[in-house]
Motif scaffolding. Structure first.
Motif, PDB file in Angstrom:
ATOM      1  N   LEU A  74       2.895   6.609  -8.667  1.00  0.00           N
ATOM      2  CA  LEU A  74       1.989   5.644  -8.054  1.00  0.00           C
ATOM      3  C   LEU A  74       0.536   5.744  -8.519  1.00  0.00           C
ATOM      4  O   LEU A  74      -0.106   4.708  -8.714  1.00  0.00           O
ATOM      5  N   PRO A  75      -0.053   6.949  -8.705  1.00  0.00           N
ATOM      6  CA  PRO A  75      -1.446   6.992  -9.163  1.00  0.00           C
ATOM      7  C   PRO A  75      -1.667   6.286 -10.495  1.00  0.00           C
ATOM      8  O   PRO A  75      -2.684   5.594 -10.667  1.00  0.00           O
ATOM      9  N   ALA A  76      -0.739   6.415 -11.431  1.00  0.00           N
ATOM     10  CA  ALA A  76      -0.888   5.739 -12.721  1.00  0.00           C
ATOM     11  C   ALA A  76      -0.838   4.223 -12.556  1.00  0.00           C
ATOM     12  O   ALA A  76      -1.580   3.487 -13.214  1.00  0.00           O
ATOM     13  N   GLU A  85       0.615   0.218  -3.938  1.00  0.00           N
ATOM     14  CA  GLU A  85       1.711   0.422  -3.002  1.00  0.00           C
ATOM     15  C   GLU A  85       1.356   1.482  -1.971  1.00  0.00           C
ATOM     16  O   GLU A  85       0.606   2.417  -2.251  1.00  0.00           O
ATOM     17  N   PHE A  86       1.952   1.312  -0.774  1.00  0.00           N
ATOM     18  CA  PHE A  86       1.588   2.149   0.364  1.00  0.00           C
ATOM     19  C   PHE A  86       2.824   2.612   1.118  1.00  0.00           C
ATOM     20  O   PHE A  86       3.829   1.907   1.200  1.00  0.00           O
ATOM     21  N   LEU A  87       2.679   3.772   1.713  1.00  0.00           N
ATOM     22  CA  LEU A  87       3.627   4.230   2.722  1.00  0.00           C
ATOM     23  C   LEU A  87       3.261   3.552   4.036  1.00  0.00           C
ATOM     24  O   LEU A  87       2.087   3.480   4.400  1.00  0.00           O
TER      25      LEU A  87
END
Length: 222
Positions: A74-76, A85-87
């Motif tokens: 996700l960081p990339a 995107e999120f939890l």
């Protein structure tokens, strides 16, 4: 950065201070935040359910390392501006699922939303709450004009969920999506900024805390 001036009747999003690189969207019961490595076990527990991933091009997760690999990617994606995107987390710290925006066109001020929830959260109102948060971020925080949602034509439950929160059915895209190598038709849904502003979703209280990555912000919003 500030909230859109044309939503003055809605609860105003607060762009508060947080640690560098963090971003949260907080509502009454649910909040959205970046997934962390320690979230992998909880995420695996949800995504290992075949019923949850039945209509997806991925899954179900077979090993906890599948969740770990997803979180590590996700960081990339954020750095590249390709996906935000999120939890989804309940206020009692329970992990509910995932939501986020991808396939951005900042010139056209649009993106695609995707959301899934663990089975225990089906029918609880979690979909409406999480959609209110991610759409609030999209329209108020990022300055988008359109959010698209694609849904498998056979996925009646998800289609009804999108329609209940106000997404408009725009028709069928033939052989748009490959599932296990087989072309599948999808229904294209969308919500426009004006439709969101007129909806109850725009009245839901939310707080945007932290730093919105500038690569996701439409021109003129900053």
């Amino acid at each position: 950065m500030s909230g859109s001036a044309d939503t003055e009747d809605a609860p105003v999003a607060a762009f508060g201070r947080a640690a560098e690189g963090t971003l949260e969207v907080r509502g009454n019961e649910l909040s959205l935040r970046y997934a962390r490595p320690q979230d992998a076990p909880a995420l695996f527990a949800l995504a290992s359910d075949p019923e949850v991933t039945k209509f997806f091009s991925w899954g179900p997760y077979l090993h906890e390392r599948d969740a770990e690999a997803y979180i590590a990617s996700l960081p990339a994606k954020r750095a590249q501006g390709s996906a935000l995107e999120f939890l989804i987390v309940h206020r009692d710290t329970a992990v509910v699922g995932i939501t986020g925006l991808s396939e951005f066109s900042l010139r056209d001020r649009r993106a695609v939303v995707g959301t899934w929830h663990g089975r225990r959260w089906w029918g609880t109102g979690a979909n409406r709450q999480s959609k209110a948060l991610v759409l609030g971020l999209a329209f108020r925080g990022l300055g988008l004009e359109r959010v698209t949602a694609w849904c498998g034509i056979e996925n009646e439950r998800s289609r009804r969920a999108l329609e209940r929160v106000g997404f408009v059915n725009e028709g069928v895209l033939r052989h748009w999506h490959l599932h296990a190598g087989e072309p599948k038709d999808v229904v294209s849904y969308a919500m426009l900024r004006s439709e969101w502003e007129a909806s109850e979703l725009a009245r839901e209280p939310l707080e945007i805390v932290g730093r919105i990555p500038p690569q996701f912000v439409s021109s003129g919003q900053a």
